[in-house]
Design an enzyme around this catalytic site. Sequence first.
Site, short mmCIF file in Angstrom:
data_model
loop_
_atom_site.label_atom_id
_atom_site.label_comp_id
_atom_site.label_asym_id
_atom_site.label_seq_id
_atom_site.Cartn_x
_atom_site.Cartn_y
_atom_site.Cartn_z
NE ARG A 1 -2.23 -1.35 3.57
CZ ARG A 1 -1.71 -0.56 4.48
NH1 ARG A 1 -1.84 0.76 4.37
NH2 ARG A 1 -1.08 -1.04 5.52
CE1 TYR B 1 1.41 -7.20 -3.98
CE2 TYR B 1 0.51 -5.99 -2.12
CZ TYR B 1 1.15 -7.10 -2.63
OH TYR B 1 1.52 -8.11 -1.79
CE LYS C 1 -6.88 -3.70 5.42
NZ LYS C 1 -5.66 -4.32 5.16
CG HIS D 1 -6.88 -3.33 10.13
ND1 HIS D 1 -5.56 -2.93 10.26
CD2 HIS D 1 -6.87 -4.30 9.19
CE1 HIS D 1 -4.80 -3.64 9.44
NE2 HIS D 1 -5.57 -4.48 8.79
CB SER E 1 -0.53 -3.77 8.09
OG SER E 1 -1.68 -3.02 7.78
CB CYS F 1 0.83 -6.74 14.00
SG CYS F 1 2.02 -5.42 13.68
CE LYS G 1 -5.40 -7.26 10.64
NZ LYS G 1 -4.03 -6.74 10.69
CG ASP H 1 -7.25 -7.39 6.79
OD1 ASP H 1 -6.24 -7.28 7.51
OD2 ASP H 1 -7.53 -6.57 5.89
NE ARG I 1 -0.09 -8.51 2.31
CZ ARG I 1 -0.59 -8.25 3.51
NH1 ARG I 1 -1.69 -8.85 3.92
NH2 ARG I 1 0.00 -7.38 4.31
CD GLU J 1 2.61 -23.06 23.29
OE1 GLU J 1 1.58 -23.12 23.99
OE2 GLU J 1 3.40 -24.01 23.16
P1 GTP Z 1 -2.22 -7.90 7.40
O1 GTP Z 1 -2.77 -8.88 6.43
O2 GTP Z 1 -1.13 -7.05 6.83
O3 GTP Z 1 -3.27 -7.04 8.02
O4 GTP Z 1 -1.41 -8.73 8.54
P2 GTP Z 1 -1.88 -9.63 9.76
O5 GTP Z 1 -2.17 -8.75 10.94
O6 GTP Z 1 -2.93 -10.57 9.35
O7 GTP Z 1 -0.53 -10.42 10.14
P3 GTP Z 1 -0.15 -11.97 9.93
O8 GTP Z 1 -0.99 -12.88 10.78
O9 GTP Z 1 -0.10 -12.24 8.49
O10 GTP Z 1 1.32 -11.99 10.54
C1 GTP Z 1 2.34 -11.18 10.03
C2 GTP Z 1 3.68 -11.71 10.47
O11 GTP Z 1 3.72 -11.80 11.91
C3 GTP Z 1 3.96 -13.11 9.94
O12 GTP Z 1 5.29 -13.16 9.48
C4 GTP Z 1 3.78 -14.00 11.14
O13 GTP Z 1 4.59 -15.15 11.08
C5 GTP Z 1 4.14 -13.10 12.32
N1 GTP Z 1 3.39 -13.49 13.55
C6 GTP Z 1 2.05 -13.70 13.64
N2 GTP Z 1 1.71 -14.11 14.88
C7 GTP Z 1 2.86 -14.15 15.60
C8 GTP Z 1 3.17 -14.50 16.96
O14 GTP Z 1 2.32 -14.87 17.77
N3 GTP Z 1 4.48 -14.41 17.33
C9 GTP Z 1 5.45 -14.00 16.46
N4 GTP Z 1 6.71 -13.94 16.91
N5 GTP Z 1 5.20 -13.68 15.16
C10 GTP Z 1 3.92 -13.74 14.75
C1 SPV Z 2 -2.81 -4.59 5.37
O1 SPV Z 2 -1.86 -3.92 4.95
O2 SPV Z 2 -3.33 -4.39 6.50
C2 SPV Z 2 -3.37 -5.69 4.54
C3 SPV Z 2 -2.90 -5.82 3.16
O3 SPV Z 2 -4.21 -6.43 5.01
S1 SPV Z 2 -3.71 -4.74 2.06
O4 SPV Z 2 -4.91 -5.42 1.56
O5 SPV Z 2 -2.79 -4.47 0.97
O6 SPV Z 2 -4.11 -3.55 2.75
MN MN Z 3 -4.76 -5.82 7.11
#
Ligand code: GTP
Ligand code: SPV
Ligand code: MN
Length: 615
Positions: free
Chosen positions: A86, A225, A234, A254, A276, A278, A280, A301, A393, A519
């Site tokens: 983004r 993208y 979004k 979000h 993002s 982190c 989810k 998301d 992705r 965990e």
């Molecule tokens: P968006 O799609 O961008 O909104 O991201 P998201 O919030 O869905 O994050 P996602 O679950 O894809 O995790 C992003 C990164 O954080 C990945 O590389 C995961 O492996 C890592 N991650 C997720 N959960 C954990 C956790 O509990 N511990 C650690 N150390 N890393 C984590």
């Molecule tokens: C984020 O950045 O929080 C995403 C990916 O979930 S995007 O759809 O590109 O915003």
């Molecule tokens: Mn997101």
Amino acid sequence: MTTLADAPTRTSLADVSAAARTGVHAWVAAVAELTEPDAVVWCDGSDDERRALIAQMVGTGTLLPLDPTLRPGSYLARSDPDDVARVESRTFICSQDQSDAGPTNNWREPGAMRTELDEVLVGSMRGRTMYVVPFSMGPVGGPLSQIGVQVTDSPYVVVSMGVMTRVGTAVRELVEAGAPFVPAVHSLGMPLVDGATDVPWPCSTTKYIAHFPETREIWSFGSGYGGNALLGKKCFALRIASVMGRDEGWLAEHMLLIRLTAPTGRRYHVAAAFPSACGKTNLAMLRPTLPGWRVETIGDDIAWLRPGPDGTLRAINPEAGFFGVAPGTGEATNPAAIETLSHDTIFTNVALTPEGDVWWEGLTDEAPAHLTDWTGRPWTPDSPTPAAHPNSRFTVAAAQCPTIADGWDDPEGVALDAIVFGGRRATNVPLVAQAESWEHGVFMGATISSERTAAAEGLVGELRRDPFAMMPFCGYDMADHWEHWLEVGAALEHKPLVFQVNWFRKDESGQFIWPGFGENSRVLAWVVDQVDRSRGLRTDVGAVTSPVGLLPAPGALDTDGLDLSVDALAALFEVDRDSWALEADLTQEFFATFGDRVPPALHSRLAHLRAALDD
Ligand code: GTP
Ligand code: SPV
Ligand code: MN
């Protein structure tokens, strides 16, 4: 003699906006007059249509078919290296009044933005087909659902929208019958002139992701993208929907959405907002390590929350698919995602194996000896750059997920028991804390800060404020958003409990202290135990007070069987008064950027925090 006044005037962007108010056909015709595509095609979301578009994209090199035995029905797309995330610096909120966009959004005067967009959009679809994609966010016709129509000159976007949203003739019929819809225009910004051959990933160096909250319009130019181009996500489901929610008494957030079933058989619904990349998607598909617990996925998301007639806060996932981060997704971290991706998935910017399958960092412990990286170049484990882009992705239907909850797409949604806020913080923020009240919960949401990830352009690792994980996604003034949360909560008879979590605290050697992933079920178990306690279903002591909220009482967080020393556990919950005093100062500075729009209840919570730290 012809004068300028007699010259036929072309359709302007302002004409298109006006046409949207007279009906979908007038609007589509006006967009076509402005952008001059070779053809206009209405999409029905059918399998035949999907197959034909995919075949066409394989022909142009936009999609590479993966090996049909290893990864049936799946494809790899490689984006332009400058179109991988983004673009927040080119994302605009064009409200009439600048103060309505607030200090955290890029504001442009709507008329000025229309003029700017007009210049780039004239003829921008020449040589291409303009697809019309009628879509529903939420089950078609549902009480919490909303409709949009996206026009786009990208077949990749059409196919992706077919996965991420509900596309089809049922929606088309609703808009043709006059149902209100969000008009969303998307152009790659690369007309195909004079029979030039196309490139696999057309896009423009100039990009605009523009939102007009009052007229509920979206205009996206120059990027193919993710969140820049799949406008249901979004742009609509967060930026425009947040404004709809403000005006109509609901919330567009979000957030992931899960159902948790305890060994008692009791079910709970939890929504969680993390910035993002982190965690989810990972939490949404979590496989609990705690015996007897079960997590089912509803969304990963976005969640729309609306007070229900029964006094609860009801939530739906408005999407129909996952656009998830590939790196870090592996059998050990997220087995449900791995199973979801076993077929019928579009991968973007991951690496390709010699066998015709995909790979990314974290998929397996050991990298394959030879790969083609996300840019199409040969790669070995000695290569200095990652094989997959950090924001690579997958796009996949939610229904394919083995942990998808029964009734995940119930149009009425689920009643929330708990709301969780989180971020990526190496220091300070405890593993979990409970808010003492709804107001305190809103304070927790408003003060999230998190280390920047690769999901958007910018310096990875830099600490930034990300209130409600909505900093890049709130379509109006962020402080007004906090006020709206206070108002929605005040009217709820059955308020969800609010919590804050942080999976990412590090030790002195820079290692994550908490094992995370499956965990995290231990933390969720404490969360819903607290829900039980608040309802009188348990009478044991679950929590102790601290300056930053309620922390698990000794023994209340199940850490049995974890390889976690007493010191490490203490470090996860350490509240360092000096660092928190500094945090409070920074929060005060942050609040000051919103002037007098910050709700007094949040100033009181900050004063409360300071007093508790001084105690
Ligand atoms: P968006 O799609 O961008 O909104 O991201 P998201 O919030 O869905 O994050 P996602 O679950 O894809 O995790 C992003 C990164 O954080 C990945 O590389 C995961 O492996 C890592 N991650 C997720 N959960 C954990 C956790 O509990 N511990 C650690 N150390 N890393 C984590
Ligand atoms: C984020 O950045 O929080 C995403 C990916 O979930 S995007 O759809 O590109 O915003
Ligand atoms: Mn997101």
